[in-house]
Design an enzyme around this catalytic site. Structure first.
Site, PDB file in Angstrom:
ATOM      1  N   ASP A  38       0.903  -1.196  -0.123  1.00 17.75           N
ATOM      2  CA  ASP A  38      -0.262   0.025   0.282  1.00 17.75           C
ATOM      3  C   ASP A  38       0.570   0.991  -0.437  1.00 17.75           C
ATOM      4  O   ASP A  38       2.483   1.438   0.568  1.00 17.75           O
ATOM      5  CB  ASP A  38      -1.149   0.234   1.554  1.00 17.75           C
ATOM      6  N   THR A  76      -7.217   3.878  -1.279  1.00 17.63           N
ATOM      7  CA  THR A  76      -6.838   2.631  -0.782  1.00 17.63           C
ATOM      8  C   THR A  76      -8.141   1.163  -1.853  1.00 17.63           C
ATOM      9  O   THR A  76      -7.974   0.367  -2.619  1.00 17.63           O
ATOM     10  CB  THR A  76      -6.996   2.306   0.489  1.00 17.63           C
TER      11      THR A  76
END
Ligand code: AMP
Ligand code: ZN
Ligand code: ZN
Length: 415
Positions: A38, A76
């Site tokens: 991420d 995300t």
């Protein structure tokens, strides 16, 4: 250490310009391992302070895209779900990390709300449209296992054979060992698609900014996990049996208190309902107010306001009831906020953020692929997040569902 040795040889041959070493024991059925780091910005590997021997080895022996262009919004949940469906957020419906749906009402008749931490919402198929790659695979008899991925907890047919509820505290070595243990299951339960997720690089980027040494430390922590993965795959079959696809969902840009847009300067915030996400969205009390509010906000510097139907077409962020009627798009690194937030937090904004226009380089992510299906010692300029679904389907040898994945992306990175 066979895979590691093969990687080292491939790296050498890539550097010397010699013909790549053939992997003698390539098997017809490979395991495809998709890894998300991420918030890994496209250029982090170019930093001298970043120790990432495994990532660098995979990148130089396999294929690397200089930039993985995320979807808008560069957050995300929308991006992870675009990576695995090949669809834009307006198509798959995960238009933000948090969202509301005026067409989904709760018991009191209010629009239902979605947030990342809400386990009911993470399991509720109504929020998650399209067909993720694990469903494409399972539907065609290919088992999948996910050690975290947004959308993997959805309760519906052909969900992953193996999956786990999100647990940020689960150690990185335990994530790897869980996935490797699935590979030791009997044939009927053994996944050929595995997804893994690591959040530390994003968290440190938020807390300290993209250039901070803490980001380099987090990258090394993830790199250690990747080394454990590569070694574990090696003992279970060796070089030629695993395709490793390593991606990120977006990049990161520095933010600070000198670059803020104060929404109160344009508008009485009592008169509207504001979603303080990235992007900031506005739900006017009356549709008649929309144009006036757009004009008031658009007059501010460093932010553009759009009726949702007028957002730039390239953003593909219009055609979904969950997108707010007014969308605010800030300049790179600028924070749209309220006076009360600034009054309450004299240390904010600080560190790093994302969510901005996906055309900014700062928002670009990582793409590295290595394995029998991928090119060797190659660098290409860019890929789009939606292309990854097509690449995964091809590596697995399954028929993809309809998507926006560009067929030429498969040809550019795969053998
Ligand atoms: P963002 O700031 O948009 O990059 O969001 C990052 C955060 O998303 C991470 O710090 C995680 O805690 C959270 N996250 C990532 N995957 C999941 C998941 N599958 N379920 C719940 N939260 C998640
Ligand atoms: Zn993220
Ligand atoms: Zn983040």
């Amino acid at each position: 250490m066979r895979l590691l040795l093969a990687l080292a040889l491939l790296t050498l041959s890539a550097c010397s310009g010699a013909r790549p070493v053939e992997q003698a024991d390539a098997a017809p059925e490979t395991t495809v391992v998709l890894v998300s780091i991420d918030g890994f910005r496209y250029d982090y590997l170019n930093r001298a302070d970043v120790q990432a021997p495994t990532l660098r080895m995979l990148a130089s022996a396999g294929v690397r895209a200089e930039r993985l262009i995320p979807v808008f919004p560069t957050k995300t949940f929308p991006n992870h779900y675009s990576l695995v469906t090949g669809l834009y957020p307006e198509q798959h419906g995960v238009v933000g990390n948090s969202m509301r749906d005026p067409a989904m009402l709760d018991e009191e008749g209010r629009p239902m709300e979605f947030s990342m931490s809400n386990s009911d919402a993470n399991a509720d198929a109504r929020w998650w449209g399209g067909e993720p790659i694990w469903t494409t695979a399972e539907r065609q008899g290919v088992r999948a296992g996910t050690v975290f991925w947004p959308g993997s907890e959805v309760d519906r047919p052909n969900r992953p054979t193996h999956w786990m509820p999100y647990d940020d505290d689960l150690s990185y070595s335990a994530r790897i060992d869980t996935a490797l243990a699935w590979l030791d299951r009997p044939q009927a339960e053994r996944p050929r698609l595995i997804a893994l997720y690591f959040s530390a690089v994003d968290s440190e980027g938020h807390d300290h900014g993209p250039g901070a040494p803490e980001v380099a430390e987090a990258i090394s922590e993830v790199d250690d996990a990747l080394a454990r993965l590569v070694a574990g795959l090696d003992t279970r079959g060796g070089a030629g049996l695993a395709d490793l696809i390593i991606v990120s969902d977006h990049g990161m840009v520095a933010v600070d208190r000198s670059r803020v847009v104060v929404l109160n300067d344009a508008l009485d915030l009592e008169t509207v309902d504001v979603d303080w996400g990235d992007p900031v969205g506005i739900w006017p009390n009356s549709a008649d107010d929309t144009d006036a509010i757009v004009a008031q906000i658009d007059a501010l510097d460093h932010v553009r306001a759009y009726r949702k139907e007028n957002t730039p077409a390239r953003l593909r962020y219009r055609d979904n009831g969950r997108i707010p009627p007014i969308v605010l798009i800030a300049d790179d690194g600028w924070t749209v906020t309220s006076q009360s937030y600034l009054d309450g937090r004299d240390d904010r904004p600080s560190g790093g953020s994302h969510g901005f226009d996906n055309a900014y380089a700062s928002m670009s992510g990582l793409f590295i692929a290595h394995g029998p299906h991928f090119g060797r010692g190659m660098t290409i300029d860019s890929l789009s997040a939606v292309d990854v679904y097509g690449i995964l389907a091809r590596a697995l040898g399954v028929d993809p569902a309809p998507s926006e994945a560009d067929a030429s992306a498969v040809r550019r990175v795969m053998r």
